[in-house]
Scaffold this active site. Structure first.
Site, PDB file in Angstrom:
ATOM      1  N   GLU A   1      83.333  20.347  36.796  1.00  0.00           N
ATOM      2  CA  GLU A   1      83.932  19.281  36.001  1.00  0.00           C
ATOM      3  C   GLU A   1      83.135  19.007  34.731  1.00  0.00           C
ATOM      4  O   GLU A   1      83.323  17.976  34.084  1.00  0.00           O
ATOM      5  CB  GLU A   1      84.083  18.008  36.838  1.00  0.00           C
ATOM      6  CG  GLU A   1      85.024  18.204  38.020  1.00  0.00           C
ATOM      7  CD  GLU A   1      85.356  16.909  38.735  1.00  0.00           C
ATOM      8  OE1 GLU A   1      84.913  15.834  38.299  1.00  0.00           O
ATOM      9  OE2 GLU A   1      86.055  16.979  39.759  1.00  0.00           O
TER      10      GLU A   1
ATOM     11  N   LYS B   1      95.117   9.763  43.507  1.00  0.00           N
ATOM     12  CA  LYS B   1      95.393  11.081  42.929  1.00  0.00           C
ATOM     13  C   LYS B   1      96.832  11.438  43.306  1.00  0.00           C
ATOM     14  O   LYS B   1      97.130  11.623  44.495  1.00  0.00           O
ATOM     15  CB  LYS B   1      94.464  12.130  43.533  1.00  0.00           C
ATOM     16  CG  LYS B   1      92.969  11.929  43.270  1.00  0.00           C
ATOM     17  CD  LYS B   1      92.167  12.797  44.258  1.00  0.00           C
ATOM     18  CE  LYS B   1      90.720  12.980  43.852  1.00  0.00           C
ATOM     19  NZ  LYS B   1      89.921  13.582  44.961  1.00  0.00           N
TER      20      LYS B   1
ATOM     21  N   SER C   1      89.263  18.350  40.504  1.00  0.00           N
ATOM     22  CA  SER C   1      88.249  19.232  39.907  1.00  0.00           C
ATOM     23  C   SER C   1      88.890  20.391  39.149  1.00  0.00           C
ATOM     24  O   SER C   1      88.320  20.909  38.195  1.00  0.00           O
ATOM     25  CB  SER C   1      87.296  19.744  40.980  1.00  0.00           C
ATOM     26  OG  SER C   1      88.007  20.280  42.075  1.00  0.00           O
TER      27      SER C   1
HETATM   28  P1  PGA Z   1      88.432  17.499  44.142  1.00  0.00           P
HETATM   29  O1  PGA Z   1      87.217  16.531  43.837  1.00  0.00           O
HETATM   30  O2  PGA Z   1      89.422  17.379  43.060  1.00  0.00           O
HETATM   31  O3  PGA Z   1      87.770  18.861  44.206  1.00  0.00           O
HETATM   32  O4  PGA Z   1      88.989  17.090  45.477  1.00  0.00           O
HETATM   33  C1  PGA Z   1      87.378  15.261  43.281  1.00  0.00           C
HETATM   34  C2  PGA Z   1      86.937  14.174  44.224  1.00  0.00           C
HETATM   35  O5  PGA Z   1      86.469  14.448  45.349  1.00  0.00           O
HETATM   36  O6  PGA Z   1      87.049  13.000  43.868  1.00  0.00           O
HETATM   37 ZN    ZN Z   2      86.140  12.282  45.945  1.00  0.00          ZN
END
Ligand code: PGA
Ligand code: ZN
Length: 425
Positions: free
Chosen positions: A202, A334, A364
């Protein structure tokens, strides 16, 4: 009225295939959106449909794209794009599988967000204002990564995200300027130790540290050398992503060489919160270890934001379960963890109804898509987590919020410390 939907395979920030959806309305208005992809995913998340096989390491999305054309488009053509709830209900009805794996969460999220863009464009409004419906909304407090570890950096550290927050910055623009200074200072400190090794998934510095505590100490020092008071101007925020380390039967900290029970994991995290200027901690325990989550929240939740990510997976029903356990006081949101804009909003509303903080978050694996910047403002989430302060798939989101803040002019209200659940604030 929706008259057509296209799907296509594009590429994300990790160079992996991803899905773009393009929704066309009568009159020619177009809405587009691209699906993101996580690496540290929870078991209760909606899952992406990937092709498997040899090509692209099995990560191809030809089947998800074919579903958009063959199954999704026929179900949505003729519907009103402005009725997001009805559109999303039709999307959900297409996939009877428990994890959305039939149509694919990647296909669903791209279409759901593309419909949102088309509806806003047809109304002649930016997405954030279309979502707000004219109600007053705040510019979010950003949570910005300085070191990226865990599943995003070959497990170089146990902790996944070492981030900063500046709740008293006064404006989003100022919060980014402060972050820039801390990010550069952290880079200089690492260079001085001969520990610079590029960046993680990231965009945060690759975490060449001997221990999690080494990283926490270096970040505290970076805040100081950048000219800010740790724990007053600038705070540390962690995503432990403990789901990647184990579960209630034990957590394995490779870096520290420890194997910890849920209780010991909670002790470790609470100890960090007492020793370092930490204001927020995400996923201090695994996705079903409600006891350890609740242990941490009961002990420090009155002054530290405890965020559920893998434990909640943007699912309103999981918010209810977690709340019954007292597992956290904030929810990460998300859209692709659940599949549709409407369901993500329902999870956010459920969290807000508990008095929790809410944080709209990137994955990510990201792209130039900036929908989440608009969701964070339009839903008045209060906080936004996008990753680091480098790489354009991250900066695109921060830059979009800068544009929104500017467009609001004198009416812009920076969420700052008001973003936290009452006890934390
Ligand atoms: P991920 O990580 O998008 O790889 O799940 C982001 C998070 O854990 O907040
Ligand atoms: Zn997380």
């Amino acid at each position: 009225e929706i008259i057509g939907i296209k799907g296509r395979q594009l590429w994300d920030s990790r160079g992996r295939p991803t899905v773009e959806a393009e929704v066309v309305l009568a009159g020619g208005v177009i809405g587009r959106a691209i699906a993101p992809a996580g690496a540290s995913r929870g078991a209760h998340e909606a899952i992406d449909l990937r092709d498997g096989g040899e090509a692209f390491g099995g990560m191809g999305v030809a089947r998800a794209v074919a579903n958009i054309v063959g199954k999704v488009a026929p179900a949505l053509v003729g519907r009103d794009a402005a009725d997001q709830a009805a559109v999303d209900a039709a999307l959900v009805a297409l996939d009877a599988s428990p994890n959305r794996g039939e149509i694919g969460a990647n296909a669903l999220v791209a279409v759901s967000m593309a419909v949102l863009h088309a509806a806003a464009a047809a109304a002649g409004e930016p997405v954030w204002r279309w979502l707000s419906g004219g109600r007053p909304v705040r510019i979010p407090l950003p949570e910005i990564q300085i070191f990226g570890g865990g599943a995003h950096a070959g497990r170089r550290t146990d902790v996944q995200d070492f981030m900063v927050m500046a709740p008293h910055a006064g404006s989003f623009r100022r919060a980014l300027e402060i972050t820039d200074a801390v990010y550069r200072a952290a880079g200089r400190l690492m260079a001085a130790k001969g520990a610079i090794a590029g960046v993680a998934d990231e965009g945060g510095w690759w975490p060449n540290f001997e221990s999690n505590e080494d990283a926490l100490g270096t970040l505290t020092k970076a805040i100081e050398t950048a000219g800010f008071r740790p724990g007053e101007d600038v705070f540390i925020s962690l995503d432990i992503a403990a789901n990647e380390l184990g579960d209630a039967s034990g957590y394995r900290l490779a870096l520290d060489g420890h194997r910890l029970s849920g209780e010991a994991m909670a002790d470790l995290v609470v100890g960090w919160a007492k020793q370092y200027p930490i204001l927020s901690i995400e996923d201090p325990a695994g996705q079903d270890d409600f006891a350890a989550m609740a242990n941490v929240t009961a002990r420090i939740g009155d002054s530290v934001q405890i965020i559920g990510d893998d434990v909640l997976v943007t699912n309103a029903a999981r918010v209810e379960i977690a709340a019954a356990h007292g597992a956290c006081n904030a929810a990460l949101i998300k859209v692709n963890q659940v599949g549709t804009v409407t369901e993500a909003k329902a999870a956010l509303d459920a969290a807000r109804a508990k008095g929790w903080g809410t944080i709209v978050s990137a994955r990510s694996g990201e792209t130039e898509d900036v929908t989440i910047a608009h969701l964070s403002v339009g839903w008045d989430a209060g906080q936004l987590k996008v990753g680091s302060f480098t790489r354009s798939e991250r900066m695109a989101k921060w830059n979009e919020v800068l544009r929104i803040e500017e467009a609001m002019g004198g009416d812009a209200v920076f969420a700052g410390a008001s973003a936290f659940a009452a006890p934390v604030a």
